[in-house]
Scaffold this motif. Structure first.
Motif, PDB file in Angstrom:
ATOM      1  N   LEU A  18       0.734  -1.238   0.231  1.00 23.64           N
ATOM      2  CA  LEU A  18       0.232   0.216  -0.088  1.00 23.64           C
ATOM      3  C   LEU A  18       0.759   1.480  -0.008  1.00 23.64           C
ATOM      4  O   LEU A  18       0.318   2.481  -0.535  1.00 23.64           O
ATOM      5  N   ALA A  19       1.970   1.489   0.790  1.00 23.69           N
ATOM      6  CA  ALA A  19       2.871   2.541   0.745  1.00 23.69           C
ATOM      7  C   ALA A  19       3.005   3.220  -0.583  1.00 23.69           C
ATOM      8  O   ALA A  19       3.540   2.548  -1.468  1.00 23.69           O
ATOM      9  N   GLY A  20       2.862   4.402  -0.420  1.00 19.05           N
ATOM     10  CA  GLY A  20       2.810   5.639  -1.674  1.00 19.05           C
ATOM     11  C   GLY A  20       1.690   5.176  -2.860  1.00 19.05           C
ATOM     12  O   GLY A  20       1.909   5.919  -3.765  1.00 19.05           O
ATOM     13  N   ALA A  21       0.819   4.359  -2.715  1.00 12.21           N
ATOM     14  CA  ALA A  21      -0.389   3.960  -3.499  1.00 12.21           C
ATOM     15  C   ALA A  21      -1.379   4.822  -3.233  1.00 12.21           C
ATOM     16  O   ALA A  21      -1.742   5.026  -2.080  1.00 12.21           O
ATOM     17  N   THR A  22      -2.426   5.226  -4.314  1.00 12.64           N
ATOM     18  CA  THR A  22      -3.624   5.657  -3.894  1.00 12.64           C
ATOM     19  C   THR A  22      -4.620   4.704  -3.937  1.00 12.64           C
ATOM     20  O   THR A  22      -4.900   3.764  -4.686  1.00 12.64           O
ATOM     21  N   LEU A  23      -5.596   4.691  -3.050  1.00 14.25           N
ATOM     22  CA  LEU A  23      -6.572   3.803  -2.687  1.00 14.25           C
ATOM     23  C   LEU A  23      -7.604   3.976  -3.897  1.00 14.25           C
ATOM     24  O   LEU A  23      -8.197   4.964  -4.122  1.00 14.25           O
ATOM     25  N   THR A  24      -8.066   2.671  -4.615  1.00 15.77           N
ATOM     26  CA  THR A  24      -9.108   2.773  -5.558  1.00 15.77           C
ATOM     27  C   THR A  24     -10.324   2.209  -4.954  1.00 15.77           C
ATOM     28  O   THR A  24     -11.421   2.237  -5.450  1.00 15.77           O
ATOM     29  N   ARG A  25     -10.437   1.781  -3.637  1.00  8.51           N
ATOM     30  CA  ARG A  25     -11.364   1.238  -2.760  1.00  8.51           C
ATOM     31  C   ARG A  25     -10.952   1.519  -1.299  1.00  8.51           C
ATOM     32  O   ARG A  25      -9.935   0.632  -0.969  1.00  8.51           O
ATOM     33  N   GLY A  26     -11.982   2.100  -0.503  1.00  6.17           N
ATOM     34  CA  GLY A  26     -11.493   2.183   1.063  1.00  6.17           C
ATOM     35  C   GLY A  26     -12.722   2.051   1.562  1.00  6.17           C
ATOM     36  O   GLY A  26     -13.513   2.872   2.130  1.00  6.17           O
ATOM     37  N   GLU A  27     -13.300   0.696   1.691  1.00  6.82           N
ATOM     38  CA  GLU A  27     -14.734   0.610   2.130  1.00  6.82           C
ATOM     39  C   GLU A  27     -14.766  -0.063   3.573  1.00  6.82           C
ATOM     40  O   GLU A  27     -13.832  -1.002   4.055  1.00  6.82           O
ATOM     41  N   PHE A  28     -15.593   0.218   4.587  1.00  2.00           N
ATOM     42  CA  PHE A  28     -15.738  -0.033   6.039  1.00  2.00           C
ATOM     43  C   PHE A  28     -17.284  -1.068   6.256  1.00  2.00           C
ATOM     44  O   PHE A  28     -17.996  -0.403   5.594  1.00  2.00           O
ATOM     45  N   ARG A  29     -16.855  -2.040   6.679  1.00  2.00           N
ATOM     46  CA  ARG A  29     -18.406  -2.872   6.929  1.00  2.00           C
ATOM     47  C   ARG A  29     -18.555  -2.960   8.240  1.00  2.00           C
ATOM     48  O   ARG A  29     -18.594  -3.999   8.829  1.00  2.00           O
ATOM     49  N   LEU A  30     -18.827  -1.740   8.781  1.00  4.94           N
ATOM     50  CA  LEU A  30     -18.849  -1.572  10.438  1.00  4.94           C
ATOM     51  C   LEU A  30     -19.925  -0.301  10.331  1.00  4.94           C
ATOM     52  O   LEU A  30     -19.703   0.701   9.693  1.00  4.94           O
ATOM     53  N   PRO A  31     -20.956  -0.721  11.346  1.00  4.54           N
ATOM     54  CA  PRO A  31     -21.852   0.388  11.463  1.00  4.54           C
ATOM     55  C   PRO A  31     -21.655   1.656  11.742  1.00  4.54           C
ATOM     56  O   PRO A  31     -21.832   2.739  11.202  1.00  4.54           O
ATOM     57  N   GLN A  32     -20.470   1.865  12.473  1.00  8.64           N
ATOM     58  CA  GLN A  32     -20.093   3.153  12.979  1.00  8.64           C
ATOM     59  C   GLN A  32     -19.124   3.957  11.953  1.00  8.64           C
ATOM     60  O   GLN A  32     -18.904   5.087  11.761  1.00  8.64           O
ATOM     61  N   SER A  87     -17.906 -13.655   3.866  1.00  3.95           N
ATOM     62  CA  SER A  87     -17.842 -12.336   3.207  1.00  3.95           C
ATOM     63  C   SER A  87     -18.425 -11.715   4.557  1.00  3.95           C
ATOM     64  O   SER A  87     -17.840 -10.652   4.761  1.00  3.95           O
ATOM     65  N   HIS A  88     -19.385 -12.221   5.482  1.00  2.00           N
ATOM     66  CA  HIS A  88     -19.808 -11.514   6.499  1.00  2.00           C
ATOM     67  C   HIS A  88     -18.631 -11.198   7.593  1.00  2.00           C
ATOM     68  O   HIS A  88     -19.094 -10.475   8.619  1.00  2.00           O
ATOM     69  N   ASP A  89     -17.480 -11.891   7.525  1.00  2.00           N
ATOM     70  CA  ASP A  89     -16.461 -11.383   8.445  1.00  2.00           C
ATOM     71  C   ASP A  89     -15.739 -10.225   7.912  1.00  2.00           C
ATOM     72  O   ASP A  89     -14.720  -9.892   8.872  1.00  2.00           O
ATOM     73  N   VAL A  90     -15.842  -9.941   6.825  1.00  5.82           N
ATOM     74  CA  VAL A  90     -15.193  -8.883   6.156  1.00  5.82           C
ATOM     75  C   VAL A  90     -15.548  -7.311   7.085  1.00  5.82           C
ATOM     76  O   VAL A  90     -16.522  -6.923   6.999  1.00  5.82           O
ATOM     77  N   ARG A  91     -14.309  -6.824   7.459  1.00  5.74           N
ATOM     78  CA  ARG A  91     -14.631  -5.611   8.291  1.00  5.74           C
ATOM     79  C   ARG A  91     -14.211  -4.494   7.291  1.00  5.74           C
ATOM     80  O   ARG A  91     -14.590  -3.350   7.589  1.00  5.74           O
ATOM     81  N   VAL A  92     -12.915  -4.369   6.641  1.00  5.51           N
ATOM     82  CA  VAL A  92     -12.467  -3.415   5.990  1.00  5.51           C
ATOM     83  C   VAL A  92     -11.807  -3.923   4.557  1.00  5.51           C
ATOM     84  O   VAL A  92     -11.161  -4.748   4.597  1.00  5.51           O
ATOM     85  N   VAL A  93     -11.849  -3.080   3.825  1.00  3.21           N
ATOM     86  CA  VAL A  93     -11.208  -3.612   2.193  1.00  3.21           C
ATOM     87  C   VAL A  93     -10.537  -2.248   1.735  1.00  3.21           C
ATOM     88  O   VAL A  93     -11.124  -1.136   1.724  1.00  3.21           O
ATOM     89  N   TRP A  99      -3.336  -4.261  -5.605  1.00  2.38           N
ATOM     90  CA  TRP A  99      -3.391  -5.164  -4.426  1.00  2.38           C
ATOM     91  C   TRP A  99      -4.803  -4.802  -3.832  1.00  2.38           C
ATOM     92  O   TRP A  99      -5.142  -3.925  -3.778  1.00  2.38           O
ATOM     93  N   GLU A 100      -5.265  -5.921  -3.128  1.00  3.72           N
ATOM     94  CA  GLU A 100      -6.482  -5.765  -2.338  1.00  3.72           C
ATOM     95  C   GLU A 100      -6.154  -6.126  -0.925  1.00  3.72           C
ATOM     96  O   GLU A 100      -5.646  -7.515  -0.747  1.00  3.72           O
ATOM     97  N   CYS A 101      -6.293  -5.430   0.182  1.00  2.00           N
ATOM     98  CA  CYS A 101      -5.921  -5.784   1.525  1.00  2.00           C
ATOM     99  C   CYS A 101      -7.443  -5.920   1.933  1.00  2.00           C
ATOM    100  O   CYS A 101      -8.053  -4.832   2.218  1.00  2.00           O
ATOM    101  N   VAL A 102      -7.685  -7.104   2.655  1.00  2.00           N
ATOM    102  CA  VAL A 102      -8.961  -7.257   3.241  1.00  2.00           C
ATOM    103  C   VAL A 102      -8.837  -7.686   4.672  1.00  2.00           C
ATOM    104  O   VAL A 102      -8.200  -8.862   5.047  1.00  2.00           O
ATOM    105  N   GLY A 103      -9.574  -7.074   5.533  1.00  2.28           N
ATOM    106  CA  GLY A 103      -9.414  -7.227   6.877  1.00  2.28           C
ATOM    107  C   GLY A 103     -10.747  -8.143   7.508  1.00  2.28           C
ATOM    108  O   GLY A 103     -11.783  -7.791   7.289  1.00  2.28           O
ATOM    109  N   TYR A 104     -10.317  -9.126   7.968  1.00  2.00           N
ATOM    110  CA  TYR A 104     -11.339 -10.061   8.678  1.00  2.00           C
ATOM    111  C   TYR A 104     -11.490 -10.129  10.091  1.00  2.00           C
ATOM    112  O   TYR A 104     -10.341  -9.975  10.830  1.00  2.00           O
TER     113      TYR A 104
END
Length: 285
Positions: A18-32, A87-93, A99-104
């Motif tokens: 990720l360092a130095g790159a621009t995010l093409t997707r910055g998604e949160f799957r959390l209510p807050q 997929s319901h365990d994914v919190r952040v993309v 690259w795609e960094c997926v937080g479970y």
């Protein structure tokens, strides 16, 4: 088991992606944070702080996540099937062109101004794997509470950051220290802390966590996960107990021979099956 070395390795890999790159997707799957979109933000660096992972953005914000017991980040090439869980365990993309960094199952997901990171991690003690590691300061903090159980004290991230339950039990075994011994009765705290750091340094560059030198399943740990099995050194059956304040107990394995208490141990010691207190020999003369 997500401990400081796991977070360190995740940070190195995510920094590379990720360092130095621009995010093409910055998604949160959390209510807050569901309304927050980081698309278009540029990542400057990803770094660990104890068990916390900090993703710094060029606009002066920081995304903090914590693994706790079951969280993880997975990195994929675009178009690759995500295999970190349902997929319901994914919190952040967080995705870039490459690259795609997926937080479970991530915990403590929060965005703050980078200048305010201290609000999230300023309470932490010296980072065991950090560039500013300070053995003397870690030992000083431990000695501030001499009546605390050593097995509880070295897990307290305010004393030193990064050590988890696995390295706690393995370190205490290798140092011959009873988990319920008072901090004030541990003769050489410097050696205990330094041994924990040595184990973590040896494991930080790969996902396997071996403390014996072997990565073969069932041979990678001295006492962790080995209740009732013979000690690798003396043959005595390994014991299992619960340790820690109420609602925060952690299972603890130890060898009653190799780690025989040499001074009265904390009377709060609970041994046997988790949740079932049993008598315990206080110390061996």
């Amino acid at each position: 088991m997500p401990e400081g070395d796991t977070v360190w390795l995740a940070a190195q890999r995510m920094h590379t992606a990720l360092a130095g790159a621009t995010l093409t997707r910055g998604e949160f799957r959390l209510p807050q944070l569901a309304a927050l979109d980081l698309t278009g933000a540029t990542v400057t660096e990803v770094l660990p702080r104890g068990k916390h992972l900090l993703i710094r953005l060029a606009d002066g914000r920081t995304l903090r996540t914590h693994f706790r017991m079951d969280g993880s980040w997975h990195i994929y090439r675009p178009g690759t099937t995500w295999r970190g869980g349902p997929s319901h365990d994914v919190r952040v993309v967080l995705a870039t062109d490459g690259w795609e960094c997926v937080g479970y199952r991530l915990h403590d997901v929060e965005i703050v101004a980078t200048a305010d990171e201290g609000r999230l991690v300023g309470h932490l003690g010296p980072d065991v794997l950090g560039p500013d590691w300070d053995l003397d300061e870690a030992v000083r903090r431990l000695r501030q509470n001499p009546d605390e159980q050593i097995g509880v004290a070295i897990l307290d991230q305010r004393n030193l950051a990064g050590i988890g339950n696995l390295y706690k039990v393995e370190t205490l075994f290798l140092c011959g220290v009873h988990p319920w011994a008072r901090v004030g009765d541990v003769e050489d705290l410097e050696t205990v802390v330094d041994r924990a750091r040595t184990l973590m340094l040896a494991n930080r560059n790969h996902p396997e966590q071996s403390t014996t030198g072997s990565t073969r399943r069932g041979q990678d740990h001295w006492v962790a996960g080995r209740k009732g099995r013979p000690c690798r050194r003396c043959g005595t059956p390994i014991l299992l107990g619960e340790q820690g304040p109420a609602t925060q107990e952690r299972v603890t394995w130890w060898c009653p021979t190799c780690q025989a208490a040499r001074s009265p141990i904390d009377p709060r010691a609970r041994t046997g099956e988790p949740g079932r207190p049993q008598p315990v020999t206080l110390y061996r003369r």
